[in-house]
Motif scaffolding. Sequence first.
Motif, PDB file in Angstrom:
ATOM      1  N   TYR A 150       0.852  -1.006  -0.030  1.00 52.99           N
ATOM      2  CA  TYR A 150       0.067  -0.161  -0.041  1.00 52.99           C
ATOM      3  C   TYR A 150       1.147   1.288  -0.120  1.00 52.99           C
ATOM      4  O   TYR A 150       1.976   1.402   0.696  1.00 52.99           O
ATOM      5  N   GLN A 151       0.547   2.431  -0.837  1.00 45.55           N
ATOM      6  CA  GLN A 151       1.344   3.470  -1.045  1.00 45.55           C
ATOM      7  C   GLN A 151       0.452   4.712  -1.094  1.00 45.55           C
ATOM      8  O   GLN A 151      -0.678   4.566  -1.213  1.00 45.55           O
ATOM      9  N   GLY A 152       0.988   6.055  -0.990  1.00 41.67           N
ATOM     10  CA  GLY A 152       0.240   6.976  -1.661  1.00 41.67           C
ATOM     11  C   GLY A 152      -0.385   7.805  -0.190  1.00 41.67           C
ATOM     12  O   GLY A 152      -0.613   8.950  -0.689  1.00 41.67           O
ATOM     13  N   THR A 153      -0.677   7.298   0.515  1.00 41.63           N
ATOM     14  CA  THR A 153      -1.514   7.893   1.584  1.00 41.63           C
ATOM     15  C   THR A 153      -0.860   8.992   2.439  1.00 41.63           C
ATOM     16  O   THR A 153      -1.610   9.867   2.809  1.00 41.63           O
ATOM     17  N   THR A 154       0.375   9.216   2.193  1.00 42.44           N
ATOM     18  CA  THR A 154       1.254  10.394   3.054  1.00 42.44           C
ATOM     19  C   THR A 154       2.308  10.837   1.805  1.00 42.44           C
ATOM     20  O   THR A 154       3.393  11.179   2.181  1.00 42.44           O
ATOM     21  N   ARG A 155       1.744  10.940   0.517  1.00 44.18           N
ATOM     22  CA  ARG A 155       2.768  11.160  -0.559  1.00 44.18           C
ATOM     23  C   ARG A 155       3.485  12.192  -0.497  1.00 44.18           C
ATOM     24  O   ARG A 155       2.993  13.393  -0.129  1.00 44.18           O
ATOM     25  N   MET A 156       4.670  12.056  -1.101  1.00 44.31           N
ATOM     26  CA  MET A 156       5.698  13.423  -1.184  1.00 44.31           C
ATOM     27  C   MET A 156       5.320  14.065  -2.483  1.00 44.31           C
ATOM     28  O   MET A 156       4.760  13.606  -3.616  1.00 44.31           O
ATOM     29  N   GLY A 157       5.315  15.325  -2.404  1.00 43.30           N
ATOM     30  CA  GLY A 157       5.207  16.270  -3.762  1.00 43.30           C
ATOM     31  C   GLY A 157       6.290  17.405  -3.693  1.00 43.30           C
ATOM     32  O   GLY A 157       7.122  17.793  -2.714  1.00 43.30           O
ATOM     33  N   ALA A 158       6.709  17.684  -4.914  1.00 42.02           N
ATOM     34  CA  ALA A 158       7.610  18.908  -5.250  1.00 42.02           C
ATOM     35  C   ALA A 158       7.061  20.319  -4.762  1.00 42.02           C
ATOM     36  O   ALA A 158       7.710  21.197  -4.566  1.00 42.02           O
ATOM     37  N   THR A 159       5.807  20.394  -4.474  1.00 45.46           N
ATOM     38  CA  THR A 159       5.078  21.636  -4.271  1.00 45.46           C
ATOM     39  C   THR A 159       3.903  21.250  -3.428  1.00 45.46           C
ATOM     40  O   THR A 159       3.218  20.466  -3.546  1.00 45.46           O
ATOM     41  N   ASP A 160       3.576  22.307  -2.511  1.00 45.63           N
ATOM     42  CA  ASP A 160       2.424  22.168  -1.494  1.00 45.63           C
ATOM     43  C   ASP A 160       1.252  22.738  -2.423  1.00 45.63           C
ATOM     44  O   ASP A 160       0.762  23.763  -2.329  1.00 45.63           O
ATOM     45  N   ASP A 161       0.665  21.721  -3.257  1.00 43.08           N
ATOM     46  CA  ASP A 161      -0.491  22.150  -4.017  1.00 43.08           C
ATOM     47  C   ASP A 161      -1.668  21.656  -3.685  1.00 43.08           C
ATOM     48  O   ASP A 161      -2.749  21.300  -4.263  1.00 43.08           O
ATOM     49  N   GLY A 162      -1.745  20.753  -2.393  1.00 45.92           N
ATOM     50  CA  GLY A 162      -2.994  20.114  -1.841  1.00 45.92           C
ATOM     51  C   GLY A 162      -3.065  18.664  -2.395  1.00 45.92           C
ATOM     52  O   GLY A 162      -3.656  17.913  -1.787  1.00 45.92           O
TER      53      GLY A 162
END
Length: 522
Positions: free
Chosen positions: A445-457
Motif C-alpha cells: 500500500y502506497q500514496g497515503t502520505t505522498r511526497m510532492g515537489a510543491t504544496d499544491d494540496g
Amino acid sequence: MSVVDSASATDRAFAADVVIVGTGPAGAAYARILSEERPDLRILQFDAGSLLTDPPGAHVKNLVDDADRAAAQRLSEGPNPSHTHESTDTLDGYASDAARVVRPGTYLLTEGYQLGEQVGLPALAFSTNVGGMGAHWTCACPRPGESERVDFLPDFDELLTTAERLLGVSSEVMADSAMAHLVRKRLSDGLDSRRSRSVAAMPLAVRRRDDGSLWWSGSDVVFGDETRGNPNHRLVPRALVTTVRTSDRRVIGVTVRDLETGESYDVGSATVVVAADALRTPQLLWASSIRPPALGRYLNDQPQVVHAVKLRDVPAQKTTRQAGPVDLLSGVSWVPFTDAAPFHGQVMQLDASPVPYDGEIMPGEVVGLGWFCPKDIREEDRVDFDSEAVDGYGMPAMRIHYDLTDTDRRTLARAKEEIVAVGDLLGDAVFGDPIEFPAGASLHYQGTTRMGATDDGRSVCDENSQVWGYPGLYVAGNGVIPTAIACNPTLTNVALAIRGARAIAKNQKPGLTVDQRIKNHA
C-alpha cells in the motif's frame, strides 16, 4: 541501542531530540542515518508491537526452529492472534480465489475494508511487532524504472544505492542455482528483445553466512551496528503512540500509551518521524488533528495475478534441503516494469514462492509467477477515519474507499494474458488459468502520505518527507511514495527515508543533556 521497558519512569521523563514512531525498514533507516551522521542526537523509537528477536527487528525466516518461528508470527498478529502454535510458512490455500487471504504474521482489517459496491481492500493486512512488515516480507528489492521513478529528486539514484547498502541487497546470493539459470535463460530468450529493461536475477535483501545458511534482512540489518552501538538510541516496544502533540502547528512531542499497563505519558521532542505504515501513519496524524487535504488519499495497492508452471525438460538435480522455511536452491527471477509492458514480474522457484504445489516434484521444478500491476492513482481512493468507532488498539477506525478503474481492469486483463504467455516459455500450467488475488493482497500500500515537489494540496509532505506546514513532523514508509510503482516498494521507501533523515541530521540542533531533560519533565 538499548531496549527499554515501556513502563520505565526514566523514559516517561525522557525528552528526545528525535522521536521515531515505528520500527519497520523506513523507521530503522531514520535511526541508522541519524546514528551515522548525528550520534550526538538522542533518539527515542517506539513500537506498539512486541520484541520478537535478538537482535531486534530480525526477519522471522531466520528462526530455524518451527516453534520459535510460529511464536514470533503469533506475536505479530495484532490484538487477536490466531490460535495455532504451528508455523504456517507453506501458506496452504493461498493460491485460491478466496475473497480474503492472510499471511502468517499478519492480520486483516476486521471491518470497513469494503464499502458499498466498491472493490475495497478485503485482503488489507497489518503486522504489529518490532521490525514491522520487515520481519515477514519477501526481501525483494528491485529498483523502480521509467514512470515508477521519483524524478523530481535529483539524487534519487544515489538514495537507491544507499538504501541497497542499508538493506544488504544483492543480486548474486541466490542467482547461482541451476534452476535459476535455466529460468532466466528461457525468460531472457523470450522477452529481452522486445523490452527496454532486461530479465535479471531479483535483487534480494539476503546474505549467505560463513556456514552457507541464508540471513534474510529485516530491520536488524537496516539498524546495523551503528544504531545498536549508539548509546543515544533507545527502543521502546509495546508502546503505542496515540498523539503527535503540536503547538501553533509546530511539533512539541508525542503521547504514548504503555500497552502493558494501559497508562499514558508524554514525551517532549521538536522532531517526530511517523513511520507506522501506509494506513496507520495517516491514522495517527488524523487522530492528532493534523489533516492536510491529501492525508489518506491517493491510496495505491498493486493489483496482482499469479500463475504456476512445471518446468519442461529439467535435468535431474542433486539437492539437499536446509533446516528452516527456505531451501538453499531457491531463486527469484525478475521481469522489470516498463511503461510499454506495465507489470512487475517475479518468477520464483517453489521454495521461495507463495504458490504451493501438492504434487510430487523435483525441487525447483515448479515455479510461481507473480505479476504486479500499477494502480490508476486517484484522489478518491483513500482511507478515512471514524470520529467515534475505534479499532483493536483504541485508535480511530479505518474506512477504505477503493475501486478499480477501466484502465485498471484493462491492465489486469493484459497481465493475465502476459503471465500465461511467459509461463508457456517455461513449462506447463499447474492449476489452469491465472488467479487474480483479492485487492490488498500485495501488502504494498502506497500514496497515503505522498511526497510532492510543491504544496499544491495533492501531497502530504515535501521532498524531504516533512509534512507541509508542520515544521519538525516527518512521515516515512510506503505511504510517501508518490508514483504508481508496480515493483516491490521497500527499497524505494527506504531511499526516501534516507533523504528525510539526512535533512534532520543537517538541520537538527542538539538539545539538553538527558539528565537535564529528565529533570525538566519530572
